[in-house]
Structure formats: structure tokens, C-alpha cells
Design a protein around this motif. Structure first.
Motif, PDB file in Angstrom:
ATOM      1  N   PRO A  56      33.594  43.842  33.345  1.00 23.23           N
ATOM      2  CA  PRO A  56      32.335  43.425  34.080  1.00 23.23           C
ATOM      3  C   PRO A  56      32.730  42.259  35.332  1.00 23.23           C
ATOM      4  O   PRO A  56      32.190  42.013  36.131  1.00 23.23           O
ATOM      5  N   ILE A  57      33.774  41.558  34.428  1.00 19.08           N
ATOM      6  CA  ILE A  57      34.067  40.220  35.453  1.00 19.08           C
ATOM      7  C   ILE A  57      34.673  40.628  37.018  1.00 19.08           C
ATOM      8  O   ILE A  57      34.181  40.254  37.957  1.00 19.08           O
ATOM      9  N   LEU A  58      35.533  41.924  37.068  1.00 19.07           N
ATOM     10  CA  LEU A  58      35.936  42.344  38.068  1.00 19.07           C
ATOM     11  C   LEU A  58      35.034  42.826  38.803  1.00 19.07           C
ATOM     12  O   LEU A  58      34.882  43.054  40.375  1.00 19.07           O
ATOM     13  N   ASP A  59      33.804  43.515  38.340  1.00 16.42           N
ATOM     14  CA  ASP A  59      32.983  44.084  39.146  1.00 16.42           C
ATOM     15  C   ASP A  59      32.219  43.231  39.957  1.00 16.42           C
ATOM     16  O   ASP A  59      31.698  43.306  41.035  1.00 16.42           O
ATOM     17  N   LEU A  60      31.632  41.980  39.167  1.00 20.62           N
ATOM     18  CA  LEU A  60      31.016  40.986  39.884  1.00 20.62           C
ATOM     19  C   LEU A  60      31.935  40.496  40.957  1.00 20.62           C
ATOM     20  O   LEU A  60      31.192  39.965  41.714  1.00 20.62           O
ATOM     21  N   ALA A  61      33.038  40.115  40.601  1.00 25.47           N
ATOM     22  CA  ALA A  61      33.729  39.431  41.673  1.00 25.47           C
ATOM     23  C   ALA A  61      34.065  40.328  42.986  1.00 25.47           C
ATOM     24  O   ALA A  61      34.061  39.597  43.865  1.00 25.47           O
ATOM     25  N   THR A  62      33.839  41.606  42.920  1.00 23.66           N
ATOM     26  CA  THR A  62      33.894  42.327  44.187  1.00 23.66           C
ATOM     27  C   THR A  62      32.502  42.282  44.859  1.00 23.66           C
ATOM     28  O   THR A  62      32.562  42.687  46.095  1.00 23.66           O
ATOM     29  N   GLU A  63      31.514  41.753  44.221  1.00 18.55           N
ATOM     30  CA  GLU A  63      30.330  41.765  45.050  1.00 18.55           C
ATOM     31  C   GLU A  63      29.882  40.307  45.620  1.00 18.55           C
ATOM     32  O   GLU A  63      29.008  40.112  46.331  1.00 18.55           O
ATOM     33  N   LEU A  64      30.289  39.124  44.992  1.00 12.97           N
ATOM     34  CA  LEU A  64      30.083  37.912  45.113  1.00 12.97           C
ATOM     35  C   LEU A  64      28.651  37.546  45.224  1.00 12.97           C
ATOM     36  O   LEU A  64      28.086  36.938  45.779  1.00 12.97           O
ATOM     37  N   GLY A  65      27.680  38.291  44.240  1.00  9.97           N
ATOM     38  CA  GLY A  65      26.395  38.053  44.307  1.00  9.97           C
ATOM     39  C   GLY A  65      25.562  38.347  45.461  1.00  9.97           C
ATOM     40  O   GLY A  65      24.524  38.206  45.702  1.00  9.97           O
ATOM     41  N   LEU A  66      26.077  39.080  46.583  1.00  9.55           N
ATOM     42  CA  LEU A  66      25.444  39.451  47.978  1.00  9.55           C
ATOM     43  C   LEU A  66      24.344  40.239  47.599  1.00  9.55           C
ATOM     44  O   LEU A  66      23.275  39.967  48.280  1.00  9.55           O
TER      45      LEU A  66
END
Length: 495
Positions: A56-66
């Protein structure tokens, strides 16, 4: 759109997302039960957890909240949407490189399990594929198109479960990678069907800069959330070994997964709802209290079944899983607070205050792992891996109170009003669990665990539903009324 119509849209969105999530939850639980009962041992489940807890951390890191920034902000140009896509793709490639050359080798070396690193590297396929649905999916959420989005999520869940069941007897714990990729492929196809969109060769930093800054704050907050809600797995694995970690993960699946699933539902609907109502304090406060109560009721409705029946439910899998029952009951306390806390970040983000969410998450990301480690060191000899579960009960209420204060202060809601809305629900939950426990004790002499589980679960759920109907007035009629659109004004007569 009037406030009444907007509230109906929110209620209908919750109904669609909630129905889809409930169906998905049943399918996920059934699939996981089959996996753990037939093909996956506690030690193997522990190894898979070491590999996948960081996902889950890696998934979020790939999108940067954009994508979240696209939901929060309107007036999107083709250049801005394409810029978000290219930034996401660049981040994905960076994270994939970090996994291959840093994260995977470090985890494999620390836990002396090369398969942990290999599984992480294989998961990179999913990290790259998800870029194809992030932007169009955000556009669907922005418009509250949850009917279509819920159908996509349901079909993706079915695809994941089918992949798990087909792959498990062939490749063991690698089935979890097959399931994740299957879900992503179906999600991509579904989103592109309902919201066709492809990026253009455009890049407009000036138009996207504000979205990036917003996304940085919200994504860091969510990353920190998964840091402090995922490090307990690595601490259990470090102090107590892989088999203990497998049992702890099974307990977390039963007790904490409902709160995680509900948080997904709440964030999906609450964030765009709060964003639309950001300039109307009274509407915000009312939506916040309603969504908080709804989150609590749904999670509690699951826990009143699980807590009294936990030993028998685990015994239905296999005797080797029964030891997780103690941790299930302890983690259930934290699950209720996590259900309530799920409503606050989308509120703060939706009204443009993501810095408050980030502050809370930073504090929790530091303090909760410390609680986990301290509990393992001081209580591990007596309580084993359940000591980490108790750390949730001791430490999380403090973190939750910090987060809640931010929300109440912004909404100008007194703590007394909030407590009055929630404490009754906590009382009904406790009474329902007590009823289930008594029912299980009455049939303790029955040899079949399924009979004991059904007696406990049936008594608990019947008590919980009865209390909601009598004390809270929650009936099928009231739910139906909340979903009906307001009557249209009569057309003026033609003279």
C-alpha cells in the motif's frame, strides 16, 4: 444542485459503494478462508505478509496524491490531465527502480527470505499498470459516478479472487501476486470503458503545480498512515517469527480489515462530498456526523459477529489458526476507532486543510511503531505476538484524539455532541457482543464449531439490529427515504 439533492447523491453513492464493498468483502473472506484452510500455512502467510505489507505504501508513492487533487479541484484542461499522467508514470518508474535495487534486497536479507524480495519485484507489474486508470478513475469519482465505479470494483474483486483460487494450488503464495495483477487489469479495462481517456503529449507544469502541492500533502499523509498501520507486521515478524506473523495477520484480517475496507468506502464518497460542501459549515458538520456514525455501525456490525465467534471461525479453517482468536478480540477495539478516524482525513483534505492530516499522520507514524516495539519487548515474554495487538489498544486512542480535535475545531462541533452521537453506538455494540458470548456459552457442549459460531453470530447480530431499530430508528423505511430524491416542484399551470 440543491443541498437536498446533493445529500441524496451522497447517500446513493454510499449505497452503491457499500453494497459493492459488502459483496466484495464476502467474496474476499470466502476466498481467503479457502486459501488458509487448504493451501497456505501460518508460516507461508507470514512470508507473504513480509513481502506484501509494504505494497500500500508503494502504491501511494507512485501516484503522489495527484488523482486526489483531480477530485478536489475542478476545471481540468487536457494539458493538466496529461501532465498528471506523465508525472505518475515517472514516479512509478522511480519507485520500481527503488524496489528492484534497494527495498527488495534489504527486506530479503533482513528476514533471510529471498522470496520476499522476489514477490516485491513481481508486484512492480501492478504498479506500472495502475497508471492507466488513475486519471479517468479520478474523473469518475469527482462526478460521483459510483454506480459504474462500484461495478468496476466488484468485477475486479471477482477477477482477483478467481486468480487467487486458480493460482494457489499451482504456485502457493505467489497467488497473491496473480490476484493483484488480475484486479488491476479488470479495473483498467472497466474504467477505460466507462470513462475513455488516453494521455496526450502535453506537459503544463504551471497549470499542474497547485495540484502537485496538494497531492504531496495528501499522499504523504496516506503514506504515513500505511506506515504506522503496517509496521506492526514487520515488528511481529522480527520479534516472534514468520509463523507468529501469519497468525497475527489472520487476526488482523478478521478484526482490522473491516475498518480498512470501510475507510476505502468512506474516503471514496466522503472526499468529493466534503469538497463540494466546503463553503457550507452546517452541511459539512451534518455530513461528518452521519458518515462517522455510518462507519461505526458497519464495522461494528461485522465485529459483533467476529468477536464472540472468533475461536470457532478460526477452527473452521484449521486447528493451527485457533491461536489467533485472542489477537482478534484485542484488535477489534482498535478497529472501531479506526472506523471513526477514517472520516477525518477526507474532511480535512476536502476543505483544503491537508496539512492538519499530515501533522497527525506524522505524529502517529512515529508514536505507534514505538508502542509496537515497546510492547513486544516488555510484554512479549508473557503475551507473545498478542502484545503488539495490545499496543494498538493502548496507543491508538491517543493518536485518534489528536486527529478528532482537528476535525471538531474546524467544524466548530463540541466534543460532547460528537461523544453523544457515538457512545450510544458503542454501548449497543458491547451489548450485542455480550449476547453473542452468552449464546456461545450456552452451546459450549456442542462438538460442531459451525453450530457454536452460528449461535454466537446469530444472537449478536439479532441483538445489534434490534437495538439499532429501537434506539436509533434505523429501519429499511428510513434508509429508503434517505435515498429518494426530493419531489420536484409542480409545473406552473398554463392559463
Amino acid at each position: 444542485m440543491s443541498e437536498r439533492e446533493e445529500q441524496v447523491r451522497v447517500n446513493q453513492s454510499l449505497a452503491w459503494v457499500g453494497t459493492a464493498t459488502a459483496l466484495m468483502g464476502v467474496g474476499d473472506v470466502a476466498t481467503k478462508a479457502v486459501l488458509l484452510a487448504i493451501w497456505i500455512t501460518p508460516e507461508e502467510y507470514g512470508v507473504a505478509t513480509l513481502a506484501l505489507a509494504a505494497i500500500p505504501i508503494l502504491d501511494l508513492a507512485t501516484e503522489l496524491g495527484l488523482p486526489g487533487a483531480l477530485v478536489q479541484q475542478g476545471d481540468h484542461t487536457p494539458a493538466r490531465l496529461s501532465t498528471v499522467f506523465w508525472l505518475n508514470l515517472l514516479l512509478s518508474l522511480t519507485i520500481v527502480a527503488a524496489i528492484f535495487f534497494v527495498v527488495a534486497p534489504l527486506l530479503a536479507s533482513h528476514y533471510q527470505a529471498p522470496i520476499v524480495g522476489w514477490m516485491l519485484q513481481a508486484h512492480c507489474v501492478k504498479l506500472l499498470l495502475q497508471n492507466l486508470y488513475m486519471v479517468p478513475g479520478a474523473l469518475m469519482i469527482r462526478e460521483l459516478r459510483f454506480r459504474e465505479f462500484s461495478l468496476i470494483r466488484f468485477l475486479a474483486s471477482v477477477a482477483e479472487n478467481v486468480a487467487l483460487l486458480v493460482a494457489a494450488p499451482l504456485v502457493g503464495i505467489w497467488c497473491f501476486i496473480a490476484g493483484a495483477i488480475g484486479r488491476t487489469l479488470v479495473t483498467t479495462a472497466g474504467v477505460q470503458y466507462f470513462q475513455p481517456w488516453l494521455p496526450r503529449l502535453l506537459f503544463d507544469w504551471a497549470a499542474t503545480r497547485e495540484a502537485v502541492l496538494f497531492g504531496l500533502k495528501t499522499s504523504f499523509s496516506r503514506i504515513l498512515f500505511f506506515v504506522y498501520t503496517g509496521l506492526d507486521f514487520y515488528i511481529v515478524g522480527h520479534f516472534f517469527g514468520r509463523t507468529a506473523l501469519g497468525l497475527y495477520k489472520a487476526a488482523a484480517d478478521l478484526a482490522l480489515d473491516p475498518a480498512r475496507i470501510i475507510s476505502t468506502v468512506v474516503v471514496s464518497v466522503a472526499f468529493p462530498a466534503f469538497s463540494r460542501a466546503r463553503g457550507r459549515p452546517a452541511v459539512l458538520a451534518e455530513q461528518f456526523l452521519k458518515l462517522s456514525r455510518l462507519s461505526f455501525i458497519v464495522v461494528a456490525g461485522f465485529l459483533v459477529i467476529v468477536v464472540p465467534a472468533a475461536p470457532d471461525l478460526l477452527l473452521l479453517l484449521d486447528a493451527q489458526w485457533v491461536g489467533a482468536a485472542v489477537a482478534v478480540r484485542v484488535l477489534a477495539i482498535a478497529a472501531l476507532l479506526r472506523a471513526l478516524s477514517a472520516v477525518v482525513p477526507p474532511l480535512l483534505d476536502g476543505v483544503g486543510r491537508p496539512s492538519l492530516t499530515l501533522t497527525y499522520m506524522a505524529v502517529a507514524a512515529v508514536t505507534m511503531p514505538l508502542w509496537f516495539a515497546i510492547a513486544a519487548v516488555l510484554l512479549g515474554d508473557r503475551l507473545g505476538y498478542a502484545s503488539v495487538a495490545w499496543a494498538w489498544v493502548i496507543g491508538y486512542p491517543i493518536a485518534f484524539w489528536v486527529l478528532l480535535r482537528f476535525a471538531l475545531r474546524h467544524l466548530e462541533i463540541g466534543a460532547g455532541r460528537y461523544a453523544a452521537a457515538m457512545l450510544r453506538l458503542a454501548l449497543w455494540t458491547g451489548l450485542a457482543i455480550a449476547a453473542g458470548t452468552v449464546a456461545r456459552a450456552l452451546v459450549a457442549g456442542v462438538e460442531l464449531p459451525v453450530v457454536r459460531a452460528l449461535a454466537a453470530a446469530g444472537a449478536a447480530m439479532a441483538t445489534f439490529v434490534a437495538l439499532l431499530v429501537v434506539a436509533e430508528g434505523i429501519t429499511p423505511r428510513s434508509l429508503s427515504a434517505a435515498l429518494k430524491p426530493p419531489p420536484r416542484d409542480a409545473e406552473p399551470a398554463i392559463e
